[in-house]
Design a protein around this motif. Structure first.
Motif, PDB file in Angstrom:
ATOM      1  N   VAL A 210      23.814 -33.546 -20.639  1.00  0.00           N
ATOM      2  CA  VAL A 210      23.463 -34.276 -21.855  1.00  0.00           C
ATOM      3  C   VAL A 210      22.596 -33.383 -22.729  1.00  0.00           C
ATOM      4  O   VAL A 210      21.841 -32.544 -22.218  1.00  0.00           O
ATOM      5  N   PRO A 211      22.675 -33.518 -24.048  1.00  0.00           N
ATOM      6  CA  PRO A 211      21.759 -32.757 -24.918  1.00  0.00           C
ATOM      7  C   PRO A 211      20.350 -33.313 -24.791  1.00  0.00           C
ATOM      8  O   PRO A 211      20.146 -34.525 -24.597  1.00  0.00           O
ATOM      9  N   CYS A 212      19.362 -32.447 -24.899  1.00  0.00           N
ATOM     10  CA  CYS A 212      17.976 -32.882 -24.759  1.00  0.00           C
ATOM     11  C   CYS A 212      17.073 -31.959 -25.560  1.00  0.00           C
ATOM     12  O   CYS A 212      17.474 -30.873 -25.998  1.00  0.00           O
ATOM     13  N   TYR A 213      15.846 -32.407 -25.733  1.00  0.00           N
ATOM     14  CA  TYR A 213      14.818 -31.646 -26.437  1.00  0.00           C
ATOM     15  C   TYR A 213      13.628 -31.474 -25.503  1.00  0.00           C
ATOM     16  O   TYR A 213      13.235 -32.412 -24.812  1.00  0.00           O
ATOM     17  N   TYR A 214      13.046 -30.295 -25.489  1.00  0.00           N
ATOM     18  CA  TYR A 214      11.945 -30.007 -24.589  1.00  0.00           C
ATOM     19  C   TYR A 214      10.838 -29.258 -25.330  1.00  0.00           C
ATOM     20  O   TYR A 214      11.032 -28.768 -26.456  1.00  0.00           O
ATOM     21  N   ASP A 215       9.706 -29.169 -24.679  1.00  0.00           N
ATOM     22  CA  ASP A 215       8.548 -28.472 -25.226  1.00  0.00           C
ATOM     23  C   ASP A 215       8.614 -27.005 -24.796  1.00  0.00           C
ATOM     24  O   ASP A 215       8.497 -26.693 -23.612  1.00  0.00           O
ATOM     25  N   PRO A 216       8.799 -26.068 -25.728  1.00  0.00           N
ATOM     26  CA  PRO A 216       8.910 -24.654 -25.331  1.00  0.00           C
ATOM     27  C   PRO A 216       7.609 -24.086 -24.767  1.00  0.00           C
ATOM     28  O   PRO A 216       7.633 -23.116 -24.002  1.00  0.00           O
ATOM     29  N   SER A 217       6.469 -24.680 -25.115  1.00  0.00           N
ATOM     30  CA  SER A 217       5.198 -24.177 -24.590  1.00  0.00           C
ATOM     31  C   SER A 217       4.968 -24.584 -23.143  1.00  0.00           C
ATOM     32  O   SER A 217       4.125 -23.996 -22.465  1.00  0.00           O
ATOM     33  N   GLY A 218       5.700 -25.599 -22.664  1.00  0.00           N
ATOM     34  CA  GLY A 218       5.571 -26.045 -21.291  1.00  0.00           C
ATOM     35  C   GLY A 218       4.412 -26.982 -21.032  1.00  0.00           C
ATOM     36  O   GLY A 218       4.184 -27.384 -19.886  1.00  0.00           O
ATOM     37  N   GLN A 219       3.674 -27.367 -22.075  1.00  0.00           N
ATOM     38  CA  GLN A 219       2.559 -28.287 -21.878  1.00  0.00           C
ATOM     39  C   GLN A 219       3.037 -29.710 -21.599  1.00  0.00           C
ATOM     40  O   GLN A 219       2.396 -30.433 -20.845  1.00  0.00           O
ATOM     41  N   GLN A 220       4.155 -30.092 -22.211  1.00  0.00           N
ATOM     42  CA  GLN A 220       4.712 -31.426 -21.991  1.00  0.00           C
ATOM     43  C   GLN A 220       5.886 -31.307 -21.031  1.00  0.00           C
ATOM     44  O   GLN A 220       6.882 -30.649 -21.331  1.00  0.00           O
ATOM     45  N   GLU A 221       5.762 -31.949 -19.886  1.00  0.00           N
ATOM     46  CA  GLU A 221       6.801 -31.841 -18.859  1.00  0.00           C
ATOM     47  C   GLU A 221       8.017 -32.722 -19.155  1.00  0.00           C
ATOM     48  O   GLU A 221       9.117 -32.414 -18.680  1.00  0.00           O
ATOM     49  N   SER A 222       7.841 -33.794 -19.898  1.00  0.00           N
ATOM     50  CA  SER A 222       8.961 -34.696 -20.189  1.00  0.00           C
ATOM     51  C   SER A 222       9.882 -34.092 -21.246  1.00  0.00           C
ATOM     52  O   SER A 222       9.466 -33.256 -22.061  1.00  0.00           O
ATOM     53  N   SER A 223      11.131 -34.559 -21.221  1.00  0.00           N
ATOM     54  CA  SER A 223      12.124 -34.168 -22.216  1.00  0.00           C
ATOM     55  C   SER A 223      12.644 -35.421 -22.908  1.00  0.00           C
ATOM     56  O   SER A 223      12.500 -36.543 -22.401  1.00  0.00           O
ATOM     57  N   LEU A 224      13.263 -35.229 -24.067  1.00  0.00           N
ATOM     58  CA  LEU A 224      13.787 -36.345 -24.850  1.00  0.00           C
ATOM     59  C   LEU A 224      15.293 -36.215 -24.997  1.00  0.00           C
ATOM     60  O   LEU A 224      15.815 -35.111 -25.176  1.00  0.00           O
ATOM     61  N   LEU A 225      15.965 -37.370 -24.918  1.00  0.00           N
ATOM     62  CA  LEU A 225      17.405 -37.371 -25.166  1.00  0.00           C
ATOM     63  C   LEU A 225      17.711 -37.265 -26.654  1.00  0.00           C
ATOM     64  O   LEU A 225      18.604 -36.527 -27.071  1.00  0.00           O
TER      65      LEU A 225
END
Length: 237
Positions: free
Chosen positions: A174-189
């Motif tokens: 599935v496509p998702c969005y993530y935090d490139p800095s790695g501070q936020q562990e969750s991802s968004l659909l």
């Protein structure tokens, strides 16, 4: 006899000339009244057009202000800026979560909805991440993938969550969005305040602003050309 005839003819000529002048004066007065009515109508139309243009400009500025506080600020503060592909590792329904819904004025009742937890692997980084539907779901309960609107019918909410769980099968991409800095562990659909939302929030107020400015400019240009034409006519006369 000659003097009498001459006097009569003179009186007839003067009365005929007076009648012609009176008819000409009537037509002239009618023309002047028509011109005044036309000028008055044009003046009223120009005033309405300027008011419309000003209203459009003011409305666009207010839209910029409101959208700047909501969408643009949320887009700038969002940490999920990079898009990638996520592989669903696990999709399970855990314990129920308590919620409250409105049953009238100053009336609230409790209900429950099942919490769906979805874990994915982000292809770009290869790290394990908890998936949320969007920013609102993450703000409401970051442990659950989707937070439905609380209602009395718990069976309907449970059926909705089960359908979502069946669609998110393991090993599905599935496509998702993530935090490139790695501070936020969750991802968004999906993102509520992505590039498309920002584009539309800026495009439509800009169109209204340009439309209002164009209306005011055209009215002022018409007034300027009308004044120039009157001056040219006076010079030629």
């Amino acid at each position: 006899m000659f003097f009498v005839t001459g006097a009569k003819s003179a009186r007839g000529a003067s009365s005929g000339g007076g009648a012609k002048r009176s008819i000409y004066q009537k037509f002239r007065n009618v023309d002047l009244m028509d011109k005044k009515k036309t000028v008055t109508a044009l003046k009223a139309g120009e005033d309405r057009a300027i008011l419309l243009g000003l209203a459009m400009v003011i409305a666009s500025v207010m839209m910029y202000f409101v959208l700047g506080i909501t969408i643009l600020r949320s887009h700038a503060d969002s940490v999920w800026t990079e898009e990638s592909v996520c592989i669903v590792l696990n999709s399970t329904i855990t314990a129920d979560v308590n919620c409250s819904y409105s049953c009238g004025s100053d009336c609230w009742r409790g209900s429950k909805y099942p919490c769906l937890q979805v874990y994915v692997s982000v292809n770009t980084t290869g790290r394990l991440s908890r998936l949320s539907h969007n920013e609102e779901s993450w703000d409401s309960n970051f442990e659950c993938f989707y937070v439905p609107k609380c209602q009395k019918d718990t069976a309907a909410m449970h059926h909705m969550i089960v359908n979502i769980s069946e669609r998110l099968k393991p090993h599905q991409q599935v496509p998702c969005y993530y935090d490139p800095s790695g501070q936020q562990e969750s991802s968004l659909l999906t993102r509520l305040y992505g590039h498309s939302a920002v584009f539309h929030s800026l495009f439509w107020p800009s169109c209204m602003l340009m439309g209002g400015t164009a209306i005011i400019f055209m009215v002022k240009l018409t007034q300027y050309l009308s004044i120039m034409c009157e001056q040219v006519v006076k010079i030629e006369m």
